[in-house]
Design a protein around this motif. Structure first.
Motif, PDB file in Angstrom:
ATOM      1  N   LEU A  75      25.579 -39.208 -42.991  1.00 58.06           N
ATOM      2  CA  LEU A  75      25.419 -38.328 -41.824  1.00 58.06           C
ATOM      3  C   LEU A  75      24.213 -37.406 -41.971  1.00 58.06           C
ATOM      4  O   LEU A  75      23.480 -37.179 -41.004  1.00 58.06           O
ATOM      5  CB  LEU A  75      26.671 -37.473 -41.617  1.00 58.06           C
ATOM      6  CG  LEU A  75      27.851 -38.108 -40.930  1.00 58.06           C
ATOM      7  CD1 LEU A  75      28.975 -37.088 -40.761  1.00 58.06           C
ATOM      8  CD2 LEU A  75      27.474 -38.690 -39.588  1.00 58.06           C
ATOM      9  N   VAL A  76      24.030 -36.865 -43.153  1.00 58.24           N
ATOM     10  CA  VAL A  76      22.911 -35.945 -43.393  1.00 58.24           C
ATOM     11  C   VAL A  76      21.582 -36.655 -43.141  1.00 58.24           C
ATOM     12  O   VAL A  76      20.620 -36.030 -42.702  1.00 58.24           O
ATOM     13  CB  VAL A  76      22.985 -35.374 -44.831  1.00 58.24           C
ATOM     14  CG1 VAL A  76      21.701 -34.715 -45.245  1.00 58.24           C
ATOM     15  CG2 VAL A  76      24.148 -34.398 -44.949  1.00 58.24           C
ATOM     16  N   ARG A  77      21.526 -37.931 -43.373  1.00 63.01           N
ATOM     17  CA  ARG A  77      20.296 -38.694 -43.197  1.00 63.01           C
ATOM     18  C   ARG A  77      20.039 -39.090 -41.740  1.00 63.01           C
ATOM     19  O   ARG A  77      18.942 -39.554 -41.421  1.00 63.01           O
ATOM     20  CB  ARG A  77      20.337 -39.935 -44.076  1.00 63.01           C
ATOM     21  CG  ARG A  77      20.395 -39.568 -45.561  1.00 63.01           C
ATOM     22  CD  ARG A  77      20.413 -40.757 -46.468  1.00 63.01           C
ATOM     23  NE  ARG A  77      19.190 -41.519 -46.296  1.00 63.01           N
ATOM     24  CZ  ARG A  77      19.128 -42.845 -46.340  1.00 63.01           C
ATOM     25  NH1 ARG A  77      20.213 -43.553 -46.565  1.00 63.01           N
ATOM     26  NH2 ARG A  77      17.985 -43.472 -46.180  1.00 63.01           N
ATOM     27  N   ARG A  78      21.032 -38.920 -40.874  1.00 61.77           N
ATOM     28  CA  ARG A  78      20.859 -39.306 -39.468  1.00 61.77           C
ATOM     29  C   ARG A  78      19.914 -38.349 -38.759  1.00 61.77           C
ATOM     30  O   ARG A  78      20.047 -37.136 -38.850  1.00 61.77           O
ATOM     31  CB  ARG A  78      22.212 -39.314 -38.746  1.00 61.77           C
ATOM     32  CG  ARG A  78      23.039 -40.508 -39.104  1.00 61.77           C
ATOM     33  CD  ARG A  78      24.333 -40.595 -38.378  1.00 61.77           C
ATOM     34  NE  ARG A  78      24.265 -40.179 -36.996  1.00 61.77           N
ATOM     35  CZ  ARG A  78      25.321 -40.016 -36.220  1.00 61.77           C
ATOM     36  NH1 ARG A  78      26.525 -40.233 -36.712  1.00 61.77           N
ATOM     37  NH2 ARG A  78      25.192 -39.644 -34.972  1.00 61.77           N
ATOM     38  N   GLU A  79      18.995 -38.914 -38.024  1.00 68.00           N
ATOM     39  CA  GLU A  79      17.997 -38.101 -37.328  1.00 68.00           C
ATOM     40  C   GLU A  79      18.567 -37.403 -36.101  1.00 68.00           C
ATOM     41  O   GLU A  79      18.018 -36.399 -35.653  1.00 68.00           O
ATOM     42  CB  GLU A  79      16.806 -38.970 -36.959  1.00 68.00           C
ATOM     43  CG  GLU A  79      16.178 -39.562 -38.200  1.00 68.00           C
ATOM     44  CD  GLU A  79      14.692 -39.735 -38.076  1.00 68.00           C
ATOM     45  OE1 GLU A  79      14.119 -39.343 -37.059  1.00 68.00           O
ATOM     46  OE2 GLU A  79      14.121 -40.277 -39.021  1.00 68.00           O
ATOM     47  N   ASP A  80      19.652 -37.925 -35.540  1.00 64.82           N
ATOM     48  CA  ASP A  80      20.235 -37.296 -34.353  1.00 64.82           C
ATOM     49  C   ASP A  80      21.184 -36.149 -34.704  1.00 64.82           C
ATOM     50  O   ASP A  80      21.725 -35.500 -33.814  1.00 64.82           O
ATOM     51  CB  ASP A  80      20.958 -38.330 -33.490  1.00 64.82           C
ATOM     52  CG  ASP A  80      22.161 -38.956 -34.182  1.00 64.82           C
ATOM     53  OD1 ASP A  80      22.160 -39.043 -35.419  1.00 64.82           O
ATOM     54  OD2 ASP A  80      23.097 -39.358 -33.461  1.00 64.82           O
ATOM     55  N   MET A  81      21.352 -35.868 -35.985  1.00 65.40           N
ATOM     56  CA  MET A  81      22.203 -34.752 -36.421  1.00 65.40           C
ATOM     57  C   MET A  81      21.382 -33.464 -36.306  1.00 65.40           C
ATOM     58  O   MET A  81      20.294 -33.366 -36.870  1.00 65.40           O
ATOM     59  CB  MET A  81      22.661 -34.959 -37.865  1.00 65.40           C
ATOM     60  CG  MET A  81      23.586 -33.885 -38.386  1.00 65.40           C
ATOM     61  SD  MET A  81      25.177 -33.789 -37.539  1.00 65.40           S
ATOM     62  CE  MET A  81      25.896 -35.361 -37.933  1.00 65.40           C
ATOM     63  N   PRO A  82      21.876 -32.465 -35.556  1.00 63.17           N
ATOM     64  CA  PRO A  82      21.150 -31.198 -35.445  1.00 63.17           C
ATOM     65  C   PRO A  82      20.914 -30.562 -36.818  1.00 63.17           C
ATOM     66  O   PRO A  82      21.652 -30.795 -37.776  1.00 63.17           O
ATOM     67  CB  PRO A  82      22.080 -30.329 -34.591  1.00 63.17           C
ATOM     68  CG  PRO A  82      22.923 -31.307 -33.833  1.00 63.17           C
ATOM     69  CD  PRO A  82      23.098 -32.484 -34.754  1.00 63.17           C
ATOM     70  N   ILE A  83      19.886 -29.751 -36.910  1.00 63.03           N
ATOM     71  CA  ILE A  83      19.441 -29.191 -38.180  1.00 63.03           C
ATOM     72  C   ILE A  83      20.495 -28.311 -38.853  1.00 63.03           C
ATOM     73  O   ILE A  83      20.676 -28.376 -40.072  1.00 63.03           O
ATOM     74  CB  ILE A  83      18.093 -28.442 -38.010  1.00 63.03           C
ATOM     75  CG1 ILE A  83      17.496 -28.100 -39.377  1.00 63.03           C
ATOM     76  CG2 ILE A  83      18.262 -27.196 -37.175  1.00 63.03           C
ATOM     77  CD1 ILE A  83      16.922 -29.274 -40.084  1.00 63.03           C
ATOM     78  N   TRP A  84      21.198 -27.470 -38.094  1.00 66.16           N
ATOM     79  CA  TRP A  84      22.180 -26.571 -38.720  1.00 66.16           C
ATOM     80  C   TRP A  84      23.355 -27.309 -39.354  1.00 66.16           C
ATOM     81  O   TRP A  84      23.672 -27.073 -40.520  1.00 66.16           O
ATOM     82  CB  TRP A  84      22.671 -25.519 -37.727  1.00 66.16           C
ATOM     83  CG  TRP A  84      21.735 -24.351 -37.685  1.00 66.16           C
ATOM     84  CD1 TRP A  84      20.763 -24.102 -36.764  1.00 66.16           C
ATOM     85  CD2 TRP A  84      21.649 -23.294 -38.642  1.00 66.16           C
ATOM     86  NE1 TRP A  84      20.088 -22.962 -37.085  1.00 66.16           N
ATOM     87  CE2 TRP A  84      20.611 -22.435 -38.237  1.00 66.16           C
ATOM     88  CE3 TRP A  84      22.346 -22.996 -39.801  1.00 66.16           C
ATOM     89  CZ2 TRP A  84      20.267 -21.294 -38.948  1.00 66.16           C
ATOM     90  CZ3 TRP A  84      22.003 -21.855 -40.513  1.00 66.16           C
ATOM     91  CH2 TRP A  84      20.969 -21.026 -40.081  1.00 66.16           C
ATOM     92  N   PRO A  85      24.015 -28.210 -38.632  1.00 66.03           N
ATOM     93  CA  PRO A  85      25.092 -28.923 -39.309  1.00 66.03           C
ATOM     94  C   PRO A  85      24.570 -29.801 -40.452  1.00 66.03           C
ATOM     95  O   PRO A  85      25.245 -29.962 -41.469  1.00 66.03           O
ATOM     96  CB  PRO A  85      25.754 -29.755 -38.209  1.00 66.03           C
ATOM     97  CG  PRO A  85      24.796 -29.780 -37.095  1.00 66.03           C
ATOM     98  CD  PRO A  85      23.951 -28.557 -37.206  1.00 66.03           C
ATOM     99  N   ARG A  86      23.364 -30.323 -40.302  1.00 69.94           N
ATOM    100  CA  ARG A  86      22.784 -31.122 -41.384  1.00 69.94           C
ATOM    101  C   ARG A  86      22.604 -30.269 -42.642  1.00 69.94           C
ATOM    102  O   ARG A  86      22.931 -30.681 -43.751  1.00 69.94           O
ATOM    103  CB  ARG A  86      21.446 -31.705 -40.949  1.00 69.94           C
ATOM    104  CG  ARG A  86      20.861 -32.649 -41.979  1.00 69.94           C
ATOM    105  CD  ARG A  86      19.491 -33.127 -41.614  1.00 69.94           C
ATOM    106  NE  ARG A  86      19.463 -33.742 -40.299  1.00 69.94           N
ATOM    107  CZ  ARG A  86      18.378 -34.254 -39.764  1.00 69.94           C
ATOM    108  NH1 ARG A  86      17.240 -34.226 -40.409  1.00 69.94           N
ATOM    109  NH2 ARG A  86      18.405 -34.790 -38.563  1.00 69.94           N
TER     110      ARG A  86
END
Length: 137
Positions: free
Chosen positions: A87-98
């Protein structure tokens, strides 16, 4: 002696690590629930952490404070760590939750490193409870 009592007699660094672990595996994942893209990760992280805590507690009641206690973390957090890493590597994940997930993941992975070593040592024969931490004392 309760599990909390057994942890309380451990060295300062162990007690400090337990606090960091609780923050990273239980409290920080609550923040994942804020964003739609990370809600499932929040629920899964909290669920895996609660199951791991229950497993550690149950094993402590059966065996005392032994190195095998890390097995519950190994079982529940290893697949969780892989999932969070993806999940952390997904580009569609917003910066804060990442970012929050990255911190939580780092804490879980550090814990797993200790846990794999401890479980391995138990398998290789270090099966005695640590002095002063027997469940029946």
């Amino acid at each position: 002696m309760s599990l909390a009592d057994a942890v309380a007699v451990q060295p300062f660094w162990v007690r400090t690590w337990v606090i960091i672990l609780v923050l990273g595996a239980y409290f920080l994942p609550v923040s994942f629930l804020i964003w739609k893209q990370s809600r499932v990760a929040g629920v899964l992280t909290l669920g895996a952490s609660i199951l791991a805590a229950y497993g550690v507690s149950w094993m402590y009641d059966q065996l005392g404070y032994v190195k095998l206690l890390g097995l519950a973390h190994v079982v529940f957090w290893t697949p969780l760590a892989v999932y969070l890493w993806r999940l952390v590597r997904r580009e569609d994940m917003p910066i804060w939750p990442r970012g929050l997930m990255s911190v939580s993941l780092a804490i879980i992975v550090i814990s797993l490193a200790f846990d794999y070593v401890d479980v391995g040592r138990w398998v290789l024969g270090e099966r005695e409870a640590l002095a002063g931490t027997l469940a029946l004392e």
